[in-house]
Design an enzyme around this catalytic site. Structure first.
Site: not given
Length: 229
Positions: A46, A60-63
């Protein structure tokens, strides 16, 4: 309401690089049972698609959306990096808020994050505190003054937009909207209830906390405002 426990916060950590930071916060989410280990790889992929740096030392890392089947339940974790880590050139991150989201429960956390982005003292405190409750308080218990963007007058041209269920105005779609709004010369605003936001500002949009299935109003005023339709 989405909760954040001290078990999902890692204080006084360090990271060699952005990838290491994402893997560390992802491990917290896996250990808490929020997601499968394979979702960490999705979080890394991502990052190659779009920047998850929110601003002022917070990421704010997310998939990827297609990998939501790897999430057991919505949850967040926080990695505190007092010394910081380079996220992108010229961008140092000290707070990594990892997100595993099946739906829109995390929007409240994102909205709370936007309220502290302009508060350097609050960010400094969260980035250096040795008390996990300070981070929990900031992210889950906003102050009374953090009720959302103030209401402003309507603009000349408007169109209503209904968001699909489970697809709220979180970071990815908000970024898409910002990029589209910036193609207009006109002033573009979003109204949600009694709140309004600058459609050309990611932070302003995230403060709205618009959940899936809700209706918001896009408004424009300027030379190309009629093209909004």
């Amino acid at each position: 309401m989405l909760t954040l426990s001290k078990e999902n916060i890692k204080l006084q950590a360090s990271a060699q690089n952005k990838e290491d930071a994402i893997q560390q916060v992802g491990k917290l989410l896996v250990q808490s049972g929020y997601m499968q280990a394979d979702y960490v790889a999705s979080m890394l992929r991502r990052e190659q698609v779009a920047n998850t740096y929110l601003g002022n030392g917070i990421a704010i890392p997310h998939g990827l959306p297609d990998d939501r089947t790897l999430i057991h339940q919505t949850g967040i974790a926080v990695l505190q990096l007092p010394a910081g880590v380079e996220w992108n050139a010229g961008e140092a991150v000290r707070l990594v808020v990892g997100i595993a989201a099946k739906s829109d429960e995390h929007l409240e956390i994102l909205a709370n994050l936007t309220h502290v982005l302009g508060d350097e003292a609050a960010i400094q405190q969260m980035a250096t505190t040795t008390e996990p409750f300070e981070i929990i308080r900031r992210l889950t218990q906003p102050s009374a003054s953090s009720s959302g963007p103030a209401s402003e007058p309507d603009l000349a041209h408007a169109v209503e937009v209904e968001l699909p269920p489970g697809a709220g105005l979180h970071a990815r779609p908000a970024t898409v909207l910002v990029n589209l709004a910036k193609e207009f010369q006109s002033e573009i605003r979003v109204r949600y209830g009694q709140q309004t936001a600058n459609a050309k500002s990611l932070i302003s949009l995230l403060k709205l906390g618009v959940e899936g299935g809700q209706t918001m109003q896009l408004m424009a005023d300027g030379a190309d405002a009629t093209e909004l339709h």
